[in-house]
Write a protein that holds these residues in place. Structure first.
Motif, PDB file in Angstrom:
ATOM      1  N   ALA A 396       0.556  -1.430   0.428  1.00 33.24           N
ATOM      2  CA  ALA A 396       0.003  -0.304  -0.265  1.00 33.24           C
ATOM      3  C   ALA A 396       0.903   1.078   0.250  1.00 33.24           C
ATOM      4  N   SER A 397       0.807   2.202  -1.023  1.00 29.90           N
ATOM      5  CA  SER A 397       1.459   3.725  -0.653  1.00 29.90           C
ATOM      6  C   SER A 397       1.826   3.996   0.379  1.00 29.90           C
ATOM      7  N   LEU A 398       2.520   4.773   1.082  1.00 35.94           N
ATOM      8  CA  LEU A 398       3.350   5.432   2.326  1.00 35.94           C
ATOM      9  C   LEU A 398       2.448   6.753   2.219  1.00 35.94           C
ATOM     10  N   LEU A 399       2.002   7.612   0.749  1.00 37.40           N
ATOM     11  CA  LEU A 399       1.294   8.706   0.950  1.00 37.40           C
ATOM     12  C   LEU A 399       0.487   9.308   1.296  1.00 37.40           C
ATOM     13  N   PRO A 400      -0.783   8.410   1.668  1.00 41.68           N
ATOM     14  CA  PRO A 400      -1.860   8.670   2.325  1.00 41.68           C
ATOM     15  C   PRO A 400      -1.367   8.975   3.968  1.00 41.68           C
ATOM     16  N   LEU A 401      -0.306   8.351   4.248  1.00 46.23           N
ATOM     17  CA  LEU A 401      -0.374   8.969   5.631  1.00 46.23           C
ATOM     18  C   LEU A 401       0.998   9.293   5.615  1.00 46.23           C
ATOM     19  N   LEU A 402       1.328  10.319   5.231  1.00 47.30           N
ATOM     20  CA  LEU A 402       2.515  11.236   4.808  1.00 47.30           C
ATOM     21  C   LEU A 402       1.716  12.215   4.814  1.00 47.30           C
ATOM     22  N   ASP A 403       0.088  13.100   4.217  1.00 53.26           N
ATOM     23  CA  ASP A 403      -0.908  13.514   3.892  1.00 53.26           C
ATOM     24  C   ASP A 403      -1.721  13.570   4.540  1.00 53.26           C
ATOM     25  N   GLY A 404      -1.535  12.383   5.922  1.00 51.51           N
ATOM     26  CA  GLY A 404      -2.660  12.474   7.101  1.00 51.51           C
ATOM     27  C   GLY A 404      -3.874  11.802   5.821  1.00 51.51           C
ATOM     28  N   SER A 405      -4.390  11.437   5.028  1.00 49.37           N
ATOM     29  CA  SER A 405      -5.482  10.995   4.290  1.00 49.37           C
ATOM     30  C   SER A 405      -5.473   9.927   5.373  1.00 49.37           C
ATOM     31  N   GLU A 406      -4.784   8.587   5.565  1.00 46.96           N
ATOM     32  CA  GLU A 406      -5.016   7.616   5.856  1.00 46.96           C
ATOM     33  C   GLU A 406      -4.229   7.838   7.523  1.00 46.96           C
ATOM     34  N   SER A 407      -4.647   6.983   8.260  1.00 46.15           N
ATOM     35  CA  SER A 407      -4.427   6.885   9.805  1.00 46.15           C
ATOM     36  C   SER A 407      -3.218   5.409   9.975  1.00 46.15           C
ATOM     37  N   GLY A 408      -3.671   5.530   8.957  1.00 54.00           N
ATOM     38  CA  GLY A 408      -2.554   3.429   9.450  1.00 54.00           C
ATOM     39  C   GLY A 408      -2.894   3.117  10.143  1.00 54.00           C
ATOM     40  N   ALA A 409      -4.311   2.972  11.064  1.00 53.07           N
ATOM     41  CA  ALA A 409      -4.735   2.652  12.089  1.00 53.07           C
ATOM     42  C   ALA A 409      -4.771   0.534  11.936  1.00 53.07           C
ATOM     43  N   SER A 410      -5.382   0.737  10.760  1.00 60.46           N
ATOM     44  CA  SER A 410      -5.614  -0.711  10.025  1.00 60.46           C
ATOM     45  C   SER A 410      -4.526  -1.754   9.124  1.00 60.46           C
ATOM     46  N   ARG A 411      -3.804  -0.792   9.024  1.00 62.46           N
ATOM     47  CA  ARG A 411      -2.253  -1.502   8.596  1.00 62.46           C
ATOM     48  C   ARG A 411      -1.574  -2.844   9.045  1.00 62.46           C
TER      49      ARG A 411
END
Length: 482
Positions: A396-411
């Protein structure tokens, strides 16, 4: 011996067999082929996060944000470091190992605090980096035996197809194409280690190892050779922290100057420890670790020169490890203790640094606490280049973690040993390691117990059941289990 010990011993046998195969093949290889340049104190804090319960892999495609690549697209440098534990760098909290260049680089971008590889072995790990696929899916499992299929897309092949200049420079013989199949897409692909003499030992680092000074010189030379007319993709692999541990000069005594014993870091010593004929004392073990740390500091003393050449505003730079290294932290794993790699799926071997810098998307000094995987770099770097992400990608791309659009909680991160006896899932604060040969499992709370010394399987039954179900689902997805 316990069933778990039997499983670990099988891994060691596979590792030795692959090394013997490598030695056998090298016996018939010419020196020219070996050097071919081809055209075509441990522990760091763990962040806590809210719980999640979805798997990664099949849902990876849903984690692509609306990022629009720069025009012109950025150049990309991927630096991989062999056998580099995350907790041996100052930026990850080590109290005394000197890594100022890596620390400064990490502070200039984003640090990923919980980054895991899919198999703690060089070729399998790089195949995952380059293809975005779990080893069970890419087919690269056993070191120097399995090769990546040329039908699969790689970072180099996709970027070359987009007009990138591509070059791969490495300092370890198993990364030669005949042993791994990773050359696909590279216009320059060069082993920087010295030619192997007939019947020679590839681990004879006094004459063969492409040391960090030589590796850095070659990388800087390659940067100068790239045309300014189009972007480049440069992969550089440093071998130094891998055993034998024989750091040059003052680095050999930097971290244990008062040692009076006979312990050294030669391959003969490593083999003796692995086969059980040598049982290191606590003082010996400290010396062995000090030699490993000396290798890391020597590497750091050289890599800063490369970072200085990669300081442009339109260059993506990623630095990571291919696996870690064990120093007896889990001595109950088998009868000879738990040393080196690839023997376990504990953090000592599975967790590595990931440092990323690209001005438009990374904020200096920032950190990411979400679980991330080596296979995530494939879609991330392609997305930054504005390139399409092949359907084979399981990360999964890491960019959503960098811009805050994904918390990463489900990873979550999934890993396996070459013969699938051990598999693991890491999610939130938890890791479940399963021995598929014996059916036993171990459960650790990584926030409270980063050293993984306290098995909570008996008391955290619901957590174990939830993680076990997710792990089983992943094993079916990648066809480890039916």
């Amino acid at each position: 011996m316990s069933a778990e010990g039997i499983g670990a011993s099988r891994f060691r046998l596979r590792a030795r067999l692959s090394r013997r195969r490598l030695l056998g093949l090298l016996g018939t290889a010419t020196a020219g082929l070996a050097l071919a340049s081809c055209s075509d104190g441990l522990g760091a804090a763990v962040a806590k996060r809210p719980a999640g319960n979805s798997t990664q892999g099949s849902v990876a495609g849903s984690r692509r944000n609306s990022y629009v690549a720069a025009a012109p697209p950025p150049s990309i440098a991927l630096v991989t470091i062999d056998t580099l534990r995350y907790d041996q760098l100052g930026i990850y909290g080590h109290p005394f190992v000197k890594t100022p260049a890596l620390d400064a680089f990490g502070a200039s971008g984003v640090r990923f605090n919980r980054h895991l590889v899919q198999e703690p072995q060089t070729n399998a790990s790089h195949a995952s980096l380059f293809s975005g696929m779990y080893p069970a899916s890419s087919g690269v499992r056993v070191q120097s035996v399995d090769k990546l299929s040329p039908t699969l897309s790689t970072l180099a092949s996709v970027l070359a197809g987009r007009g990138y200049q591509t070059a791969g420079l490495f300092s370890w013989i198993s990364l030669e194409n005949q042993f791994c199949g990773l050359q696909h897409g590279f216009q320059v692909y060069q082993d920087l280690s010295a030619p192997l003499a007939p019947g020679g030992n590839p681990y004879d680092l006094a004459t063969r190892k492409g040391r960090a000074d030589h590796t850095t010189d070659a990388a800087i030379s390659q940067l100068s050779a790239f045309s300014k007319a189009s972007p480049f993709f440069l992969w550089v692999h440093y071998f130094d922290p891998h055993y034998p541990y024989q750091p040059p000069g003052a680095f050999a005594t930097m971290y244990d100057p008062g040692y009076q014993g006979l312990m050294d870091g030669t391959l003969q010593t490593v083999d003796a420890i692995q086969n059980g004929s040598l049982k290191p004392t606590p003082e010996d073990l400290r010396k062995l670790l000090a030699l490993y740390q000396g290798e890391i500091s020597f590497l750091d003393s050289q890599i800063g020169r490369l970072f200085a050449q990669l300081s442009g505003s339109n260059i993506v730079v990623a630095v990571t490890g291919d696996h870690g290294e064990s120093f007896g932290e889990h001595a109950d794993l088998d009868e000879n203790g738990n040393f080196f790699h690839p023997h376990s799926l504990y953090s000592s071997e599975q967790q590595v640094p990931l440092l990323l810098r690209y001005g438009p998307v990374t904020r200096p000094g920032s950190t990411i606490g979400a679980i991330t995987q080596a296979i995530d770099l494939f879609p991330t770097l392609l997305q930054l280049a504005g390139a399409p992400i092949p359907a084979q990608a399981q990360g999964a791309s890491l960019l959503p973690l960098l811009d805050g659009s994904e918390s990463g909680a489900s990873r979550a991160a999934f890993s396996a040993m070459p013969d699938d006896v051990f598999t693991s899932i890491t999610s939130e604060d938890w890791r479940l390691i399963r021995n598929n040969a014996s059916g036993t499992q171990r459960l650790f709370n990584l926030s409270a117990d980063p050293g993984e010394q306290h098995d909570l399987l008996a008391t955290q039954t619901e957590q174990a059941a939830s993680l076990g179900a997710r792990l089983q689902g992943w094993m079916k997805e990648v066809k480890i289990a039916s």
